[in-house]
Design a protein around this motif. Structure first.
Motif, short mmCIF file in Angstrom:
data_model
loop_
_atom_site.label_atom_id
_atom_site.label_comp_id
_atom_site.label_asym_id
_atom_site.label_seq_id
_atom_site.Cartn_x
_atom_site.Cartn_y
_atom_site.Cartn_z
N VAL A 274 0.83 -1.21 0.00
CA VAL A 274 0.00 0.00 0.00
C VAL A 274 0.87 1.25 0.00
CG1 VAL A 274 -1.83 1.25 1.19
CG2 VAL A 274 -1.83 -1.25 1.20
N LEU A 275 1.91 1.25 0.81
CA LEU A 275 2.80 2.41 0.86
C LEU A 275 3.48 2.65 -0.48
CD1 LEU A 275 4.41 1.94 4.40
CD2 LEU A 275 2.63 3.57 3.73
N SER A 276 3.74 1.56 -1.21
CA SER A 276 4.35 1.73 -2.53
C SER A 276 3.38 2.42 -3.49
CB SER A 276 4.79 0.37 -3.10
OG SER A 276 3.68 -0.41 -3.51
N LEU A 277 2.07 2.23 -3.29
CA LEU A 277 1.10 2.92 -4.13
C LEU A 277 1.11 4.42 -3.84
CD1 LEU A 277 -1.96 0.47 -3.94
CD2 LEU A 277 -0.16 0.59 -5.66
N PHE A 278 1.25 4.78 -2.56
CA PHE A 278 1.37 6.19 -2.22
C PHE A 278 2.64 6.78 -2.84
CE2 PHE A 278 -0.94 5.03 1.95
CZ PHE A 278 -2.18 5.17 1.33
N THR A 279 3.72 6.00 -2.79
CA THR A 279 4.96 6.45 -3.42
C THR A 279 4.76 6.63 -4.92
OG1 THR A 279 6.28 5.28 -1.75
CG2 THR A 279 7.39 5.87 -3.80
N GLY A 280 3.95 5.75 -5.51
CA GLY A 280 3.65 5.86 -6.93
C GLY A 280 2.93 7.15 -7.27
N LEU A 313 -6.01 9.61 -0.66
CA LEU A 313 -7.14 9.32 0.23
C LEU A 313 -8.10 8.32 -0.41
CD1 LEU A 313 -7.92 12.87 1.68
CD2 LEU A 313 -6.90 10.93 2.88
N SER A 314 -8.29 8.41 -1.71
CA SER A 314 -9.15 7.45 -2.41
C SER A 314 -8.56 6.05 -2.35
CB SER A 314 -9.32 7.88 -3.87
OG SER A 314 -9.94 9.15 -3.96
N ILE A 315 -7.25 5.95 -2.54
CA ILE A 315 -6.58 4.65 -2.45
C ILE A 315 -6.72 4.08 -1.04
CG2 ILE A 315 -4.33 3.49 -2.48
CD1 ILE A 315 -3.54 5.39 -4.77
N SER A 316 -6.53 4.92 -0.03
CA SER A 316 -6.64 4.48 1.37
C SER A 316 -8.04 3.92 1.66
CB SER A 316 -6.36 5.65 2.32
OG SER A 316 -5.08 6.18 2.11
N THR A 317 -9.05 4.62 1.18
CA THR A 317 -10.43 4.18 1.40
C THR A 317 -10.69 2.84 0.73
OG1 THR A 317 -11.17 6.48 1.50
CG2 THR A 317 -12.85 4.79 1.11
N LEU A 318 -10.26 2.70 -0.52
CA LEU A 318 -10.47 1.45 -1.26
C LEU A 318 -9.75 0.29 -0.58
CD1 LEU A 318 -11.52 -0.05 -3.76
CD2 LEU A 318 -9.43 0.65 -4.96
N ILE A 319 -8.51 0.52 -0.14
CA ILE A 319 -7.73 -0.53 0.51
C ILE A 319 -8.38 -0.95 1.83
CG2 ILE A 319 -5.54 -1.05 1.66
CD1 ILE A 319 -5.32 -1.14 -1.35
N TYR A 320 -8.80 0.02 2.62
CA TYR A 320 -9.34 -0.32 3.93
C TYR A 320 -10.66 -1.08 3.81
CZ TYR A 320 -10.18 -0.23 8.89
OH TYR A 320 -10.39 -0.64 10.19
N VAL A 321 -11.54 -0.62 2.93
CA VAL A 321 -12.83 -1.31 2.74
C VAL A 321 -12.59 -2.73 2.25
CG1 VAL A 321 -14.96 -1.34 1.40
CG2 VAL A 321 -14.13 0.81 2.38
N SER A 322 -11.69 -2.90 1.28
CA SER A 322 -11.40 -4.23 0.76
C SER A 322 -10.81 -5.14 1.83
CB SER A 322 -10.41 -4.12 -0.42
OG SER A 322 -10.94 -3.33 -1.45
N THR A 323 -9.92 -4.59 2.65
CA THR A 323 -9.31 -5.37 3.73
C THR A 323 -10.36 -5.80 4.74
OG1 THR A 323 -7.22 -4.19 3.46
CG2 THR A 323 -7.56 -5.37 5.53
N PHE A 324 -11.26 -4.88 5.08
CA PHE A 324 -12.31 -5.20 6.05
C PHE A 324 -13.21 -6.33 5.54
CE2 PHE A 324 -16.51 -4.68 7.94
CZ PHE A 324 -16.20 -4.57 9.29
#
Length: 440
Positions: A274-280, A313-324
């Motif tokens: 996930v952090l690599s996506l933010f770096t991207g 923020l959009s990536i964070s939301t998508l990742i968290y919902v998918s993880t949940f």
């Protein structure tokens, strides 16, 4: 092409490349879990801080060098821009060779320093020795990706990342299973990836618009100081991840032993993705920020910054919902021993630790923004806050009070404190105006 189209072109291509890297990191973790079980995951987890240092140096040279390269090119200072490119590659090669030597003669000692015990020592040492031996390729690949992207070829940078990632996945499977090479096979597959990526990136030199000209010269300390200072935030961000992982490894081993390390290994490796996506996102926005800074286009800088934070923020939301939603399946895929205690710890870890991404994404964007717009002091300051000045005392306190729940929560608290500090203390619009006035 307008700013929105340029932004989404650069960011989407870079994020796609990072997704490719993410897939091979997950594949590495998955194959090691299947072949070597919880101890294999623990060994991989212990090795990751060393990779963070190597990766961080490549990012520092790429972010710092490519940012200065773009600024100088925008100001029509071609000779100085080419010198920056040359110095970045020379320094990266020298540091990479030093790391290779350290890996050959000191991998066992490093494994012990990182916390390997009798059960994890052999695999940790093997992975470290292989990874460090190939350091020059990791560092040069990271640097070249940034320069190629900043030289107007984000598509080729993406193809380089994707090819390296795909090859790593294929070789991971071949080396670990049919050839039964164990941990060495996993490390070797990972180490071959940047070599193939560099081969793809070299195609940029045939492009008629190529501005990356290597000029034979000795190391120029003044230029290198500027490059490293400007890119220090990228390095510190990676070191921050390594420091966090080392601290967490030590504390978790004290609390839960190797099973705790296995649970954290699952959380940490997915977190790394996930952090690599933010770096991207940050690296995709960086050429636009540096170019607009060189042209003193305040409105464009503000717009790109807003787009970058919204994307993170959009990536964070998508990742968290998918993880949940898919938490059980995610943990089971990497828990080959099907250990119930590991599963319980990892699920709780995912749900708490991943809340920190809402803050970590903004922090990654903002520190890159400061570097890209020639504000290295701010980038370095906030990167250092993330890199240990806040999270280490927080994790020590919360782990003492709340055990593993405190460990997971400390990441969220630390990232929230940093982003809050930036929002309260910093006014990006004011800073840019001040910088603009001082350059007149």
């Amino acid at each position: 092409m307008n700013t929105n189209k340029l932004f989404f072109k650069y960011v989407s291509l870079n994020v796609l490349g990072m997704i490719g890297i993410s897939l091979y990191i997950l594949a590495d973790t998955f194959f090691i879990a299947q072949a070597l079980g919880s101890n294999g995951i623990a060994s991989l987890n212990l090795s990751i801080p060393a990779y963070g240092v190597i990766h961080g140096i490549g990012l520092m040279l790429g972010l710092g060098g490519a940012s200065r390269f773009s600024i100088l090119n925008a100001q029509r200072k071609t000779k100085e821009a080419r010198s920056v490119y040359t110095q970045s590659l020379l320094f990266g090669l020298i540091v990479g060779i030093v790391f290779s030597i350290i890996g050959v003669i000191g991998a066992d000692n490093i494994a012990r320093m990182l916390g390997a015990n009798n059960e994890t020592f052999a695999n940790t040492s093997i992975y470290l020795r292989t990874l460090l031996f190939f350091s020059p390729f990791f560092i040069l690949n990271n640097a070249m990706q940034s320069f190629v992207r900043n030289d107007g070829d984000p598509s080729l940078a993406m193809y380089g990342m994707l090819l390296g990632s795909f090859l790593n996945i294929v070789l991971d499977y071949i080396f670990i299973f049919p050839l039964d090479m164990g941990m060495f096979g996993a490390a070797l597959a990972t180490s071959i990836a940047p070599i193939s990526s560099l081969a793809i990136l070299s195609m940029h030199f045939r492009c008629p618009t190529n501005q990356l000209k290597f000029v034979f010269q000795g190391i120029q300390l003044k230029v290198m100081k500027d490059i490293c200072y400007l890119g220090a935030a990228g390095f510190i961000n990676e070191i921050a991840a390594a420091v966090v992982m080392f601290s967490f490894n030590t504390i978790i081993f004290t609390l839960e032993g190797n099973l705790g390390l296995a649970a954290y290994g699952i959380v940490a490796n997915i977190s790394f993705v996930v952090l690599s996506l933010f770096t991207g996102v940050a690296q995709g926005a960086q050429p636009l920020l540096s170019d607009s800074y060189g042209l003193k286009d305040l409105d464009k800088m503000k717009h790109v910054l807003r787009l970058s934070i919204a994307t993170a923020l959009s990536i964070s939301t998508l990742i968290y919902v998918s993880t949940f939603v898919f938490r059980d399946g995610i943990v089971s895929a990497f828990n080959s021993d099907q250990n119930l205690h590991v599963k319980e710890m990892a699920i709780v870890g995912l749900l708490i630790y991943f809340m920190g991404f809402f803050f970590a994404g903004a922090n990654t964007i903002l520190t890159t923004y400061f570097s890209a717009t020639d504000q290295p002091r701010l980038a370095l300051f906030f990167s250092l806050l993330r890199g240990g000045f806040i999270i280490i005392p927080v994790v020590l306190l919360l782990s003492y009070l709340y055990g593993m729940t405190g460990v997971w929560s400390s990441y969220v608290v630390a990232e929230a404190v940093v982003v809050g500090w930036i929002m309260i203390k910093m006014n990006p619009k004011k800073r840019i105006k001040q910088k603009k006035i001082s350059t007149k």
